[in-house]
Scaffold this motif. Structure first.
Motif, PDB file in Angstrom:
ATOM      1  N   SER A  36     -85.024  14.175  19.072  1.00 56.83           N
ATOM      2  CA  SER A  36     -83.790  14.790  19.573  1.00 56.83           C
ATOM      3  C   SER A  36     -84.113  15.701  20.739  1.00 56.83           C
ATOM      4  O   SER A  36     -85.164  16.339  20.777  1.00 56.83           O
ATOM      5  N   TYR A  37     -83.189  15.723  21.690  1.00 56.20           N
ATOM      6  CA  TYR A  37     -83.323  16.644  22.806  1.00 56.20           C
ATOM      7  C   TYR A  37     -81.926  17.114  23.193  1.00 56.20           C
ATOM      8  O   TYR A  37     -81.031  16.310  23.471  1.00 56.20           O
ATOM      9  N   GLY A  38     -81.744  18.420  23.177  1.00 55.03           N
ATOM     10  CA  GLY A  38     -80.429  18.951  23.527  1.00 55.03           C
ATOM     11  C   GLY A  38     -80.370  20.450  23.364  1.00 55.03           C
ATOM     12  O   GLY A  38     -81.385  21.116  23.125  1.00 55.03           O
ATOM     13  N   VAL A  39     -79.177  20.967  23.478  1.00 58.72           N
ATOM     14  CA  VAL A  39     -78.951  22.401  23.436  1.00 58.72           C
ATOM     15  C   VAL A  39     -79.235  22.954  22.037  1.00 58.72           C
ATOM     16  O   VAL A  39     -79.078  22.265  21.029  1.00 58.72           O
ATOM     17  N   ASP A  40     -79.662  24.211  22.008  1.00 63.73           N
ATOM     18  CA  ASP A  40     -79.771  24.957  20.751  1.00 63.73           C
ATOM     19  C   ASP A  40     -78.344  25.388  20.391  1.00 63.73           C
ATOM     20  O   ASP A  40     -77.804  26.341  20.947  1.00 63.73           O
ATOM     21  N   ARG A  88     -85.090  -0.551  11.778  1.00 65.49           N
ATOM     22  CA  ARG A  88     -86.282  -0.251  12.576  1.00 65.49           C
ATOM     23  C   ARG A  88     -85.966  -0.103  14.067  1.00 65.49           C
ATOM     24  O   ARG A  88     -86.618  -0.690  14.937  1.00 65.49           O
ATOM     25  N   LEU A  89     -84.945   0.691  14.335  1.00 61.96           N
ATOM     26  CA  LEU A  89     -84.536   0.943  15.720  1.00 61.96           C
ATOM     27  C   LEU A  89     -85.022   2.318  16.174  1.00 61.96           C
ATOM     28  O   LEU A  89     -84.665   3.337  15.565  1.00 61.96           O
ATOM     29  N   PRO A  90     -85.813   2.401  17.242  1.00 56.78           N
ATOM     30  CA  PRO A  90     -86.105   3.718  17.830  1.00 56.78           C
ATOM     31  C   PRO A  90     -84.786   4.329  18.324  1.00 56.78           C
ATOM     32  O   PRO A  90     -84.001   3.651  18.995  1.00 56.78           O
ATOM     33  N   ALA A  91     -84.554   5.580  17.963  1.00 56.13           N
ATOM     34  CA  ALA A  91     -83.275   6.206  18.324  1.00 56.13           C
ATOM     35  C   ALA A  91     -83.485   7.642  18.803  1.00 56.13           C
ATOM     36  O   ALA A  91     -84.332   8.371  18.277  1.00 56.13           O
ATOM     37  N   VAL A  92     -82.689   8.031  19.782  1.00 55.87           N
ATOM     38  CA  VAL A  92     -82.716   9.395  20.329  1.00 55.87           C
ATOM     39  C   VAL A  92     -81.367  10.055  20.030  1.00 55.87           C
ATOM     40  O   VAL A  92     -80.307   9.431  20.177  1.00 55.87           O
ATOM     41  N   TYR A  93     -81.432  11.325  19.641  1.00 54.15           N
ATOM     42  CA  TYR A  93     -80.239  12.059  19.224  1.00 54.15           C
ATOM     43  C   TYR A  93     -80.079  13.343  20.049  1.00 54.15           C
ATOM     44  O   TYR A  93     -81.049  13.845  20.616  1.00 54.15           O
ATOM     45  N   THR A 134     -99.126  13.831  25.510  1.00 55.23           N
ATOM     46  CA  THR A 134     -98.365  14.593  26.513  1.00 55.23           C
ATOM     47  C   THR A 134     -96.958  14.927  26.018  1.00 55.23           C
ATOM     48  O   THR A 134     -96.410  15.982  26.326  1.00 55.23           O
ATOM     49  N   LEU A 135     -96.368  14.014  25.236  1.00 50.71           N
ATOM     50  CA  LEU A 135     -95.029  14.246  24.691  1.00 50.71           C
ATOM     51  C   LEU A 135     -95.084  15.243  23.537  1.00 50.71           C
ATOM     52  O   LEU A 135     -94.230  16.127  23.425  1.00 50.71           O
ATOM     53  N   LEU A 136     -96.106  15.114  22.688  1.00 52.77           N
ATOM     54  CA  LEU A 136     -96.261  16.041  21.555  1.00 52.77           C
ATOM     55  C   LEU A 136     -96.447  17.475  22.042  1.00 52.77           C
ATOM     56  O   LEU A 136     -95.909  18.415  21.451  1.00 52.77           O
ATOM     57  N   VAL A 137     -97.199  17.630  23.127  1.00 54.36           N
ATOM     58  CA  VAL A 137     -97.450  18.972  23.665  1.00 54.36           C
ATOM     59  C   VAL A 137     -96.159  19.605  24.182  1.00 54.36           C
ATOM     60  O   VAL A 137     -95.950  20.816  24.057  1.00 54.36           O
ATOM     61  N   ARG A 138     -95.264  18.782  24.728  1.00 53.13           N
ATOM     62  CA  ARG A 138     -94.003  19.316  25.279  1.00 53.13           C
ATOM     63  C   ARG A 138     -92.976  19.641  24.204  1.00 53.13           C
ATOM     64  O   ARG A 138     -92.017  20.376  24.461  1.00 53.13           O
ATOM     65  N   ALA A 139     -93.153  19.112  23.008  1.00 52.01           N
ATOM     66  CA  ALA A 139     -92.161  19.297  21.951  1.00 52.01           C
ATOM     67  C   ALA A 139     -92.092  20.744  21.485  1.00 52.01           C
ATOM     68  O   ALA A 139     -93.111  21.430  21.391  1.00 52.01           O
ATOM     69  N   ASP A 140     -90.874  21.199  21.214  1.00 50.07           N
ATOM     70  CA  ASP A 140     -90.695  22.553  20.643  1.00 50.07           C
ATOM     71  C   ASP A 140     -91.061  22.545  19.166  1.00 50.07           C
ATOM     72  O   ASP A 140     -91.470  23.567  18.624  1.00 50.07           O
ATOM     73  N   GLU A 141     -90.900  21.387  18.546  1.00 49.23           N
ATOM     74  CA  GLU A 141     -91.277  21.261  17.135  1.00 49.23           C
ATOM     75  C   GLU A 141     -91.635  19.819  16.829  1.00 49.23           C
ATOM     76  O   GLU A 141     -90.967  18.890  17.312  1.00 49.23           O
ATOM     77  N   GLY A 189     -79.876  10.504  31.426  1.00 46.25           N
ATOM     78  CA  GLY A 189     -81.111   9.988  32.000  1.00 46.25           C
ATOM     79  C   GLY A 189     -82.338  10.545  31.301  1.00 46.25           C
ATOM     80  O   GLY A 189     -83.345   9.840  31.123  1.00 46.25           O
ATOM     81  N   LYS A 190     -82.252  11.809  30.881  1.00 46.91           N
ATOM     82  CA  LYS A 190     -83.365  12.438  30.166  1.00 46.91           C
ATOM     83  C   LYS A 190     -83.580  11.768  28.807  1.00 46.91           C
ATOM     84  O   LYS A 190     -84.727  11.541  28.400  1.00 46.91           O
ATOM     85  N   TRP A 191     -82.485  11.433  28.116  1.00 45.73           N
ATOM     86  CA  TRP A 191     -82.625  10.741  26.822  1.00 45.73           C
ATOM     87  C   TRP A 191     -83.310   9.388  27.007  1.00 45.73           C
ATOM     88  O   TRP A 191     -84.161   9.007  26.203  1.00 45.73           O
ATOM     89  N   LEU A 192     -82.924   8.667  28.064  1.00 39.44           N
ATOM     90  CA  LEU A 192     -83.557   7.376  28.340  1.00 39.44           C
ATOM     91  C   LEU A 192     -85.044   7.542  28.650  1.00 39.44           C
ATOM     92  O   LEU A 192     -85.882   6.763  28.176  1.00 39.44           O
ATOM     93  N   GLU A 193     -85.366   8.531  29.437  1.00 37.39           N
ATOM     94  CA  GLU A 193     -86.763   8.800  29.792  1.00 37.39           C
ATOM     95  C   GLU A 193     -87.596   9.076  28.535  1.00 37.39           C
ATOM     96  O   GLU A 193     -88.697   8.537  28.371  1.00 37.39           O
ATOM     97  N   LEU A 194     -87.064   9.905  27.641  1.00 36.95           N
ATOM     98  CA  LEU A 194     -87.776  10.243  26.403  1.00 36.95           C
ATOM     99  C   LEU A 194     -87.904   9.028  25.490  1.00 36.95           C
ATOM    100  O   LEU A 194     -88.938   8.820  24.853  1.00 36.95           O
ATOM    101  N   LEU A 195     -86.849   8.215  25.442  1.00 36.53           N
ATOM    102  CA  LEU A 195     -86.874   7.004  24.627  1.00 36.53           C
ATOM    103  C   LEU A 195     -87.969   6.059  25.116  1.00 36.53           C
ATOM    104  O   LEU A 195     -88.752   5.516  24.316  1.00 36.53           O
ATOM    105  N   LYS A 196     -88.041   5.871  26.427  1.00 37.73           N
ATOM    106  CA  LYS A 196     -89.040   4.974  27.010  1.00 37.73           C
ATOM    107  C   LYS A 196     -90.452   5.531  26.801  1.00 37.73           C
ATOM    108  O   LYS A 196     -91.422   4.771  26.648  1.00 37.73           O
TER     109      LYS A 196
END
Length: 334
Positions: free
Chosen positions: A269-273, A251-256, A324-331, A156-163
């Motif tokens: 990308s969003y996931g475990v270190d 040209r597909l937006p993709a989340v990893y 708001t998304l850029l601020v939350r990013a770790d990198e 669900g988090k990946w979908l939220e970030l994708l949207k």
């Protein structure tokens, strides 16, 4: 002036020296060499795979385990090939190690087919209960324990970030290889449920070999507003360069799920270190080598997550990333 030593004093002195001999002899003896077998799902040439094993080695070293002195590590690299995993699992078990480190779900499956007695610590498994590896997180009960990727709610988090990064998408495909992602339903069920709340069409997109990658990815681009989520899967990890390249071409937006996708040009990308999981796996290896049983060491959840965004890729796709998304990013990779 001569000093005369009496018979009693001489015997006492000799007796004291004799008592010290065994202690000195023991101090000069080398430490017992313990053996660890490591089964990795990546190719040996993979720099990320090498970094993960290095983190495990460094973790062991900090705990007093030095290669060549009291530990020997034998590593096999299966390059995402399940047949190689089975062959290498057999080889490693034949070496009779004191402990084995397993990279992923399919490497753990391969090792458990060969032994139910040698302790196994997994570093990155999705669903250890559903896969039959452990009885419960709190008390695994067998010869295996370790560290999971995350809870299935991550879908669900990946979908939220994708949207959030690509608001216009209305269809999303979750891509996986059924042979390596034997736990696919663990992600697919919450993925489909979450898609309803985002008013998106959820598509399961199995890919059985490398030759099918382009067909599956191109299919998502056939109609407008398509997108992609790459399921945590050793097949996708091994073919990440091709997947990222194809997503860009169509040209597909993709989340990893891992940062090493984004570092190669993936959008987000969003996931475990993963490196942290391997470092923590060394603490379990240390405890088992010192006498604790894997059956009594609880399976642990990850503690470090990373959100990484590739700004260059976003621009190439014509996406304007919210502040708001850029601020939350770790990198943010530019």
């Amino acid at each position: 002036m001569a000093v005369t030593i009496g018979r009693r004093e001489l015997l006492a002195a000799l007796g004291g020296a004799a008592a010290a001999w065994p202690l000195a002899a023991r101090a000069q003896q080398p430490e017992q060499m313990r053996k660890i077998g490591v089964l990795m799902g990546f190719a040996e040439s993979d720099p990320d795979g090498q970094a993960f094993v290095a983190a495990f080695r460094e973790g062991l070293q900090k705990l007093g385990w030095v290669e060549g002195r009291n530990i020997r590590i034998d590593t096999r690299w299966a390059a995402g090939d399940t047949e190689l995993m089975q062959r290498f699992a057999k080889e490693l078990v034949a070496l009779q190690p004191d402990l084995m480190l397993s990279h992923l779900t399919p490497t753990t499956t391969a090792l458990l087919q060969q032994t139910r007695t040698i302790p196994i610590v997994f570093a990155l498994v999705a669903d250890p209960i559903g896969s039959g590896f452990v009885a419960s997180f709190a008390r695994p009960g067998g010869n295996v324990t370790g560290f999971i990727f995350t809870e299935p709610t991550m879908a669900g988090k990946w979908l939220e970030l994708l949207k959030e990064i690509a608001p216009g998408v209305t269809r999303v495909a979750m891509m996986f290889n059924p042979a390596t992602a034997t736990y696919a339903e663990y992600w697919l069920n919450p993925f489909k449920a979450a898609a309803v709340s985002f008013a998106m069409e959820a598509i399961a997109a199995p890919v059985r070999d490398r030759s099918e990658l382009e067909t599956v990815i191109a299919a998502q681009a056939r109609d407008p507003n398509g997108s992609l989520i790459s399921m945590p899967d050793s097949f996708a990890d091994a073919h990440r360069v091709e997947i990222i390249s194809l997503a860009a071409r169509y040209r597909l937006p993709a989340v990893y799920p891992y940062r090493f996708f984004t570092e190669l040009g993936g959008l987000l990308s969003y996931g475990v270190d993963v490196t942290d999981n391997f470092r923590r796996a060394a603490t379990y290896a240390d405890r088992i080598l010192k006498g604790e049983k894997p059956s009594e060491l609880p399976v642990q959840a990850p503690v470090k997550f990373e959100l990484v965004i590739n700004l260059k890729t976003a621009k190439a796709l014509g996406l304007s990333i919210p502040q708001t998304l850029l601020v939350r990013a770790d990198e943010v990779i530019e």
